[in-house]
Structures are given as C-alpha cells and as structure tokens.
Scaffold this motif. Structure first.
Motif, mmCIF file in Angstrom:
data_model
loop_
_atom_site.group_PDB
_atom_site.id
_atom_site.type_symbol
_atom_site.label_atom_id
_atom_site.label_comp_id
_atom_site.label_asym_id
_atom_site.label_seq_id
_atom_site.Cartn_x
_atom_site.Cartn_y
_atom_site.Cartn_z
ATOM 1 N N ASN A 94 -0.901 12.081 6.332
ATOM 2 C CA ASN A 94 -0.859 10.627 6.354
ATOM 3 C C ASN A 94 -1.496 10.160 7.655
ATOM 4 O O ASN A 94 -1.117 10.596 8.732
ATOM 5 C CB ASN A 94 0.581 10.122 6.245
ATOM 6 C CG ASN A 94 0.666 8.626 6.084
ATOM 7 O OD1 ASN A 94 -0.346 7.943 5.970
ATOM 8 N ND2 ASN A 94 1.876 8.114 6.074
ATOM 9 N N LEU A 95 -2.457 9.265 7.546
ATOM 10 C CA LEU A 95 -3.182 8.784 8.717
ATOM 11 C C LEU A 95 -2.833 7.328 9.020
ATOM 12 O O LEU A 95 -3.690 6.488 9.192
ATOM 13 C CB LEU A 95 -4.693 8.921 8.480
ATOM 14 C CG LEU A 95 -5.175 10.328 8.162
ATOM 15 C CD1 LEU A 95 -6.644 10.314 7.764
ATOM 16 C CD2 LEU A 95 -4.965 11.255 9.342
ATOM 17 N N GLY A 96 -1.569 7.023 9.055
ATOM 18 C CA GLY A 96 -1.153 5.643 9.301
ATOM 19 C C GLY A 96 -0.817 4.961 7.993
ATOM 20 O O GLY A 96 -0.204 5.555 7.119
ATOM 21 N N GLN B 203 -4.613 5.134 -0.109
ATOM 22 C CA GLN B 203 -5.810 5.963 -0.236
ATOM 23 C C GLN B 203 -5.431 7.416 -0.489
ATOM 24 O O GLN B 203 -6.049 8.079 -1.329
ATOM 25 C CB GLN B 203 -6.673 5.841 1.026
ATOM 26 C CG GLN B 203 -7.248 4.450 1.201
ATOM 27 C CD GLN B 203 -7.853 4.235 2.581
ATOM 28 O OE1 GLN B 203 -7.481 4.895 3.540
ATOM 29 N NE2 GLN B 203 -8.780 3.303 2.667
ATOM 30 N N SER B 204 -4.432 7.907 0.211
ATOM 31 C CA SER B 204 -3.985 9.285 0.007
ATOM 32 C C SER B 204 -3.494 9.504 -1.420
ATOM 33 O O SER B 204 -3.748 10.552 -2.019
ATOM 34 C CB SER B 204 -2.877 9.649 0.995
ATOM 35 O OG SER B 204 -3.378 9.638 2.308
ATOM 36 N N LEU C 195 -12.294 9.025 4.718
ATOM 37 C CA LEU C 195 -11.854 7.668 5.017
ATOM 38 C C LEU C 195 -12.875 6.958 5.903
ATOM 39 O O LEU C 195 -13.222 5.797 5.658
ATOM 40 C CB LEU C 195 -10.486 7.676 5.698
ATOM 41 C CG LEU C 195 -9.294 8.069 4.838
ATOM 42 C CD1 LEU C 195 -8.018 8.072 5.665
ATOM 43 C CD2 LEU C 195 -9.152 7.162 3.649
ATOM 44 N N ALA C 196 -13.367 7.650 6.930
ATOM 45 C CA ALA C 196 -14.370 7.047 7.809
ATOM 46 C C ALA C 196 -15.634 6.698 7.029
ATOM 47 O O ALA C 196 -16.210 5.624 7.213
ATOM 48 C CB ALA C 196 -14.695 7.991 8.964
ATOM 49 N N GLY D 29 -4.795 -1.178 7.203
ATOM 50 C CA GLY D 29 -3.899 -2.138 6.564
ATOM 51 C C GLY D 29 -3.483 -1.673 5.182
ATOM 52 O O GLY D 29 -4.121 -0.824 4.563
ATOM 53 N N GLN D 30 -2.400 -2.250 4.692
ATOM 54 C CA GLN D 30 -1.925 -1.920 3.347
ATOM 55 C C GLN D 30 -2.812 -2.611 2.319
ATOM 56 O O GLN D 30 -3.124 -3.795 2.473
ATOM 57 C CB GLN D 30 -0.476 -2.375 3.166
ATOM 58 C CG GLN D 30 0.514 -1.556 3.953
ATOM 59 C CD GLN D 30 0.631 -0.137 3.412
ATOM 60 O OE1 GLN D 30 0.462 0.118 2.238
ATOM 61 N NE2 GLN D 30 0.927 0.802 4.298
#
Length: 173
Positions: free
Chosen positions: A11-13, A18-19, A126-127, A142-143
């Motif tokens: 988990n990246l925040g 997305q995960s 993600l990047a 953000g969510q």
C-alpha cells in the motif's frame, strides 16, 4: 500459468483503489495468459519509441525540454507487462524482470532467485499512470473511485498497445 504463492501489493498511501484494481487485473486468467504468453513486450517497446519521424528535430533546448516535460514517453502496457512479470515471478521465486534487464550475465545468478510470495510494489506503474494526460484527474494520493480508475487505465493501456503495434508494423514495412 498458475500463481503458486499468494502475492500482495504494498500500500502506497491512499492508493488502495488502484491496488484493488491491479489485484483484480493480475489475477484475471485471460490477462495473465495474454501478458505472460503473447502480451506486450516491455523490452521491445523500449526499443521502438513512439515518436513521429516526420517532425523536424527541435533545436531550441528549452523548448525541447518543455515538450518532454509536457508529454513524457510512458507506455502503460509496458508497465502492466512488467507488473505481471513481477507478480508471477514473486509467486514462483524468480526475479524475471531483473534477469531480463541484466546487462552483465555474471550477476544473473545472484539476482535471479527471490523469496516466494513477496509483495510487489506498484510504484512504477502508478508513476507512469500519473504521467498520462488521460488519467491526470486520478493522479496523486487522493481517494478516487476504483471503477473510474479501471475504466481509464484499461482505455489508456489499449491506446498504448495500438500505438506500439502501429509503430512496429510501420518499421517492418
């Protein structure tokens, strides 16, 4: 292909939406089969960048830098291909991506083996996703809605695969 050991995604925040999408895509049998058999080869994609050869080269370095920053060369299909390789190789205990990118074959033996079932990081994909202008509204920590992300992500992956195929078919003519 069968995933031998369960593999998670770090988990990246606030990127759980997305995960969740990536977990669904990575465990979808037809997508696994496509990316692990035929797929979109990220190594070949790197060799054939999607640039229009009809445009004259830009000689003004500041203008060229601004153009590069405005539209970075990102291929989400390549990033997804690397993610499938990372996910599958973690489940069987081999580091396939590191082996494919090794320039010195003597180091391959050390980097080839890894612990089975290690979680993978989605940081690179993600990047790359955040750099796509079509997904700019979903960039950041953000969510957001998972369904909206899935729809946009798959749309851009399809566009990038079509661009790559068109580039390769043009080069083969």
């Amino acid at each position: 292909f069968k995933i031998c050991k369960p593999v998670g995604i770090y988990n990246l925040g606030d990127t759980c939406f997305q995960s969740a999408v990536f977990q669904c895509l990575l465990n979808c049998g037809p997508l696994q089969s496509f990316f692990l058999h035929v797929g979109h080869d990220h190594v070949a994609c790197r060799l054939y960048p999607n640039k229009k050869s009809t445009q004259p080269p830009v000689h003004n370095s500041t203008l060229a830098q601004k153009e590069k920053q405005a539209s970075p060369l990102v291929c989400l299909a390549s990033e997804l291909d690397k993610m499938f390789l990372d996910y599958y190789s973690s489940s069987i205990g081999f580091n396939v991506n590191a082996t494919l990118s090794e320039s010195n074959l003597e180091d391959t033996d050390r980097s080839f083996f890894k612990t089975r079932g290690d979680p993978i990081s989605a940081a690179e994909v993600l990047a790359a996703t955040w750099k796509c202008k079509d997904l700019a509204h979903l960039a950041g920590y953000g969510q957001n809605d998972a369904h909206e992300f899935l729809h946009g992500f798959l749309d851009v992956v399809q566009k990038h695969m079509r661009k790559f195929r068109a580039t390769v078919s043009t080069l083969l003519k």
